[in-house]
Motif scaffolding. Structure first.
Motif, PDB file in Angstrom:
ATOM      1  N   VAL A   1      -1.426 -10.526  -3.109  1.00  0.00           N
ATOM      2  CA  VAL A   1      -1.271 -11.179  -1.802  1.00  0.00           C
ATOM      3  C   VAL A   1      -0.553 -12.528  -1.938  1.00  0.00           C
ATOM      4  O   VAL A   1      -0.740 -13.423  -1.123  1.00  0.00           O
ATOM      5  CB  VAL A   1      -2.644 -11.382  -1.102  1.00  0.00           C
TER       6      VAL A   1
ATOM      7  N   GLY B   1       0.050   2.402  -5.039  1.00  0.00           N
ATOM      8  CA  GLY B   1      -0.954   1.690  -5.826  1.00  0.00           C
ATOM      9  C   GLY B   1      -0.565   1.545  -7.281  1.00  0.00           C
ATOM     10  O   GLY B   1      -1.255   0.896  -8.050  1.00  0.00           O
TER      11      GLY B   1
ATOM     12  N   LYS C   1       0.816  -1.212   0.000  1.00  0.00           N
ATOM     13  CA  LYS C   1       0.000   0.000   0.000  1.00  0.00           C
ATOM     14  C   LYS C   1       0.858   1.274   0.000  1.00  0.00           C
ATOM     15  O   LYS C   1       0.319   2.375   0.083  1.00  0.00           O
ATOM     16  CB  LYS C   1      -0.939   0.022   1.206  1.00  0.00           C
TER      17      LYS C   1
ATOM     18  N   ARG D   1       1.259 -18.531  -2.086  1.00  0.00           N
ATOM     19  CA  ARG D   1       0.024 -19.120  -1.581  1.00  0.00           C
ATOM     20  C   ARG D   1      -0.715 -19.958  -2.618  1.00  0.00           C
ATOM     21  O   ARG D   1      -1.631 -20.693  -2.285  1.00  0.00           O
ATOM     22  CB  ARG D   1      -0.928 -18.002  -1.124  1.00  0.00           C
ATOM     23  N   ARG D   2      -0.321 -19.787  -3.889  1.00  0.00           N
ATOM     24  CA  ARG D   2      -1.136 -20.401  -4.927  1.00  0.00           C
ATOM     25  C   ARG D   2      -0.248 -20.880  -6.067  1.00  0.00           C
ATOM     26  O   ARG D   2       0.690 -20.195  -6.456  1.00  0.00           O
ATOM     27  CB  ARG D   2      -2.099 -19.330  -5.465  1.00  0.00           C
TER      28      ARG D   2
ATOM     29  N   GLN E   1      -2.234  -7.358 -16.648  1.00  0.00           N
ATOM     30  CA  GLN E   1      -2.927  -7.285 -15.355  1.00  0.00           C
ATOM     31  C   GLN E   1      -3.651  -8.578 -15.045  1.00  0.00           C
ATOM     32  O   GLN E   1      -3.737  -8.983 -13.893  1.00  0.00           O
ATOM     33  CB  GLN E   1      -3.917  -6.131 -15.364  1.00  0.00           C
TER      34      GLN E   1
ATOM     35  N   GLY F   1      -1.619 -13.361  -8.292  1.00  0.00           N
ATOM     36  CA  GLY F   1      -1.516 -12.571  -7.065  1.00  0.00           C
ATOM     37  C   GLY F   1      -2.801 -12.403  -6.290  1.00  0.00           C
ATOM     38  O   GLY F   1      -2.797 -11.838  -5.210  1.00  0.00           O
ATOM     39  N   GLY F   2      -3.927 -12.936  -6.815  1.00  0.00           N
ATOM     40  CA  GLY F   2      -5.199 -12.792  -6.101  1.00  0.00           C
ATOM     41  C   GLY F   2      -5.833 -11.452  -6.399  1.00  0.00           C
ATOM     42  O   GLY F   2      -6.532 -11.278  -7.380  1.00  0.00           O
ATOM     43  N   HIS F   3      -5.575 -10.509  -5.579  1.00  0.00           N
ATOM     44  CA  HIS F   3      -6.098  -9.151  -5.690  1.00  0.00           C
ATOM     45  C   HIS F   3      -5.522  -8.464  -6.933  1.00  0.00           C
ATOM     46  O   HIS F   3      -4.326  -8.542  -7.180  1.00  0.00           O
ATOM     47  CB  HIS F   3      -5.652  -8.421  -4.423  1.00  0.00           C
ATOM     48  N   GLN F   4      -6.385  -7.788  -7.715  1.00  0.00           N
ATOM     49  CA  GLN F   4      -5.895  -7.239  -8.995  1.00  0.00           C
ATOM     50  C   GLN F   4      -4.912  -6.085  -8.816  1.00  0.00           C
ATOM     51  O   GLN F   4      -4.062  -5.859  -9.666  1.00  0.00           O
ATOM     52  CB  GLN F   4      -7.059  -6.833  -9.901  1.00  0.00           C
ATOM     53  N   THR F   5      -5.031  -5.345  -7.710  1.00  0.00           N
ATOM     54  CA  THR F   5      -4.086  -4.257  -7.470  1.00  0.00           C
ATOM     55  C   THR F   5      -3.060  -4.671  -6.416  1.00  0.00           C
ATOM     56  O   THR F   5      -1.857  -4.605  -6.639  1.00  0.00           O
ATOM     57  CB  THR F   5      -4.812  -2.992  -6.960  1.00  0.00           C
ATOM     58  N   PHE F   6      -3.574  -5.076  -5.278  1.00  0.00           N
ATOM     59  CA  PHE F   6      -2.692  -5.341  -4.140  1.00  0.00           C
ATOM     60  C   PHE F   6      -2.463  -6.838  -3.955  1.00  0.00           C
ATOM     61  O   PHE F   6      -3.119  -7.508  -3.172  1.00  0.00           O
ATOM     62  CB  PHE F   6      -3.248  -4.687  -2.881  1.00  0.00           C
TER      63      PHE F   6
END
Lengths: 487, 324
Positions: free
Chosen positions: A166, A62, A59, A174-175, A152, A159-164
């Motif tokens: 995880v 962004g 964070k 994690r994946r 993107q 990465g999971g979240h498109q911006t941030f």
């Protein structure tokens, strides 16, 4: 004494401001590039469990959250004393290449191209991404949006979240990636390689074949002799995710090559009372002021400095472009600030090629995603190359992995002194006694810091893509002499 | 023939923010052309016109809708919040920082002095023998140059000015923004002022994509790296702290899809006042222990509860800040 205020310029991790003081002759006396913002991540990360940091520090920005997430993930691995398994490392790098593809595409087309494809002194209302599309055709404009979107999508998948993002967990990710997802990424990465080649052709056609632009790049007021910093692999090739930091001097000779854990021996930061942003310099040389040259401690950390600091690129097509760039610009190192744009496109091709290599690696779909953790050594440094420079995260924890201290040197921060000096040099070269300060002059000053891409990428996805400025020239007593507005 | 409706005047501004909210606006991709067709963007520093003075010159209520993102960290943020309140018919707190204080709000666990000492004096890379710190006014050889005043507290937008609506998220999901935008343009009826829009009313848990058994009880909480997540079972039921019970739905489960527990960026649902209090009751109901000593032992597994419960909402929470 006259004074010129440009406030706000636009984004440099937030907000930026330029103060220019002129002497009685109307020539530039002093320039201050101010960053009026501080959020204090170093302090408020204290007390958090260290595994939470990769998500918290993302964070910071962004626009380049993936860089902070990766530097942080690597620092956390070291805090736990582990290396991620090969599959996890490759997945992180795969994500990271997509992050670079997205950012470099956006910067070139929406920020840099208006100055070159449309022209540095074109009317302001044409000097934007729409003007670029007008010149090169709408089809290409749609292709730019599409390629950035695809980059993107890869980031969101991994990465999971498109911006941030995880994705990072201590010792791994994690994946994992399925075979089907891998095949999809291979196709997308092939598209990136073609698009990067195409973009270099555009650069060739619109910039290199235009003698006027080449003259501006090489002979305009945009050259500083600075030391160059960049991460390199074991063969001294450019690497964004891993390796050692190499610094070469203004003549291209290796000054230092250090591991992330040694950064404090080589880099220090200075505080000025007129900016919230610190000014890093090479510690062994020391701070010699806002000056360039071989004896100065000021360095830059940019796409150009990465290429200067390395012996070449690790992928074949990018290596060819690397050689072509240096032979065209008169050999290594290059000090022309505006050559950063070319260097960025060489990097775009490398990121695309490497994205494809990683997607095709047999173990990218492996199932071993996390390394087993042992006791917690409690200190770790992680360094990656962010799009805008070498990014360092340094964490200390107690034996439970609770953060006790944090030190962060952000990509753009490396260039704080260099950007100040580039703006000053451009202002000195352009603002002279008897010369009217026009919109064109403003844009030429703006080009000095735009080359560094100082976290301006936000502006890139937008339509007008052109920063506005108000420039006020005042007597020292505040009396307004001239006001220029550029939208 | 009907007169064409005047185009909507839209503004986007960032205060203490990271840029992620602006990226979420830009991520409408090709739909940006539709937005431009339906609305005039009259102020958007990253993209268009950044003249503060031009905003000052606008008549009051000139802007139809302002999306204000970022927290209020310094004097410039506060000035812009007040100015845009005056100039906007509808002021929307856009994103977690503006809505709740957000990640920068974690700084309320410290004071301004703590932050300055760490950043400008103690940081291991800093060389600052004269203990220089940035000053709001500083006299250089040629004159005085200024910086905004850094406040001791981070505040949400509503703690500074009256807010009409809140669009939550770090950043808000772009799809939700488009829905709100279409609603505004088509003149759909809006909920009462002060409402959260562009999000669900239920808790994350009510819509979660992970499997939940309802009656599962746990004897221990784990940190993410202490267990192997199976990729499909409710995090809480695996003993991993997740903010789902105390968080409003609507984000699209983006962190959950990345196999990471929720950290509450959408803020509490309407029926929850304080996410920390709600989490304590959610935790109490899942612990499979009766004896106070045993419950205490399980609770001790949770490290940094305040930093998780109030990850995005410390400035607006009941505790608000560390007392100095």
């Amino acid at each position: 004494m006259k004074r010129i205020t440009i406030d706000p310029i636009t984004r440099l991790e937030g907000h930026g401001k330029i103060e220019i003081f002129l002497n009685e002759e109307g020539e530039v006396n002093n320039v201050y590039f101010q960053v009026p913002e501080l959020r204090g991540f170093e302090k408020f990360c204290e007390g958090r469990p260290v595994e939470e940091l990769p998500a918290i520090v993302a964070k910071i920005c962004g626009v380049c959250p993936g860089c902070h997430h990766m530097a942080s993930g690597k620092a956390v691995d070291v805090v736990f004393g582990v290396e991620p398994p090969p599959t996890a490392k490759k997945l992180r790098e795969l994500f990271y290449m997509a992050h670079f593809v997205h950012s470099h595409i956006a910067h070139f087309y929406a920020l840099a191209a208006p100055d070159f494809v449309v022209g540095p002194d074109a009317p302001p209302d044409k000097r934007n991404i729409l003007g670029v599309i007008e010149k090169v055709g709408k089809e290409i404009g749609m292709e730019v949006i599409k390629q950035r979107r695809i980059a993107q999508e890869i980031q969101a998948l991994l990465g999971g979240h498109q911006t941030f993002v995880v994705m990072n967990i201590p010792g791994g990710v994690r994946r994992g990636l399925s075979e089907q997802e891998r095949d999809d990424i291979i196709n997308k990465a092939k598209g990136f390689v073609e698009f990067a080649k195409f973009t270099l052709n555009i650069f060739e056609d619109y910039v290199l074949k235009n003698n006027k632009y080449v003259d501006i790049i090489l002979n305009g007021p945009y050259s500083l002799k600075l030391h160059s910093m960049g991460l390199v692999d074991e063969n001294n090739k450019v690497n964004f995710y891993d390796g050692k930091v190499r610094v070469v001097d203004t003549e291209g000779k290796e000054l230092y090559k250090y591991s992330p854990s040694e950064y404090l021996d080589y880099v220090a930061e200075r505080v000025e009372p007129w900016s919230y942003l610190k000014f890093p310099f090479l510690k062994k040389i020391g701070w010699k002021g806002f000056v360039d040259g071989q004896n100065s401690g000021v360095y830059h950390a940019t796409p150009l400095s990465r290429l200067n600091a390395a012996d070449g690129m690790a992928t074949p097509l990018a290596q060819k472009e690397y050689e072509r760039m240096y032979s065209t610009l008169g050999g290594k190192p290059v000090h022309a600030t505006l050559a950063m744009h070319w260097a960025r496109l060489v990097e775009l091709l490398y990121a695309a090629e490497h994205c494809l290599e990683l997607a095709m690696a047999p173990d990218i779909t492996g199932k071993e995603l996390r390394a087993p953790l042992g006791p917690i050594p409690g200190e770790g440094v992680g360094i990656v190359e962010a799009q805008r420079g070498t990014l360092t995260h340094h964490y200390w924890t107690d034996d439970r992995g609770i953060v006790t201290k944090v030190n962060i040197i952000v990509g753009t921060t490396n260039n704080n002194a260099a950007i100040s000096m580039s703006i000053k040099k451009a202002a000195e070269g352009l603002i002279k006694k008897g010369v009217e300060v026009t919109d064109g002059v403003l844009n030429m000053i703006e080009m000095a810091f735009r080359a560094y891409d100082p976290c301006l990428s936000c502006a890139t996805h937008c339509l007008p893509g052109q920063m506005s400025m108000i420039l006020e020239i005042r007597e020292a007593n505040g009396e307004l002499l001239q006001r220029v507005i550029r939208n | 023939m009907e007169e064409p409706k005047p185009k909507l005047k839209l503004a986007v501004y960032w205060a203490a923010a990271c840029g992620g909210c602006c990226v979420s606006v830009l991520d409408v991709h090709e739909k940006l052309f539709d937005v431009i067709a339906a609305a005039d963007l009259v102020f958007w520093p990253i993209a268009l016109d950044i003249k503060y003075k031009d905003v000052e010159d606008m008549p009051d209520n000139h802007i139809d809708v302002t999306l204000f993102n970022g927290a209020v960290r310094n004097s410039e943020n506060e000035h812009m919040a007040k100015l845009l309140r005056k100039k906007s018919r509808i002021l929307v707190a856009y994103g977690s920082c503006s809505h709740l204080g957000g990640i920068p709000g974690l700084a309320n666990f410290s004071t301004k002095e703590d932050i300055f000492r760490r950043v400008y004096e103690e940081c291991e890379s800093v060389v600052n023998p004269e203990n220089i710190i940035p000053l709001s006014e500083y006299e250089v050889q040629d004159g005085i140059i200024e910086l905004p005043v850094f406040y001791n507290d981070v505040r949400s937008l509503a703690q500074v000015v009256e807010v009409d609506y809140y669009i939550p998220g770090c950043p808000p999901q772009t799809e939700r923004l488009i829905e709100v935008f279409v609603a505004i343009v088509t003149g759909a009826e809006f909920p009462p002022k002060g409402s959260v829009i562009g999000a669900g009313n239920k808790a994350q848990c009510d819509e979660c994509i992970r499997k939940k058994t309802e009656n599962k009880r746990i004897k221990k909480f784990y940190r993410s790296w202490e267990i192997a997540d199976d990729g499909e079972t409710c995090f809480m039921e695996q003993g991993v702290l997740c903010m789902g019970p105390a968080t409003r739905a609507g984000c699209g489960h983006r962190c959950i899809k990345g196999n990471s527990p929720c950290r509450g960026c959408y803020g509490p649902p309407s029926d929850v006042t304080d996410p920390g209090a709600k989490m304590m009751s959610a935790i109490a109901s899942i612990i499979d222990e009766k004896e106070p000593e045993e419950i205490k032992r399980v609770l001790e597994d949770i490290v940094d509860p305040a930093g998780v419960f109030y990850r995005f909402s410390l400035p607006v929470s009941l505790i608000r800040r560390k007392l100095s």
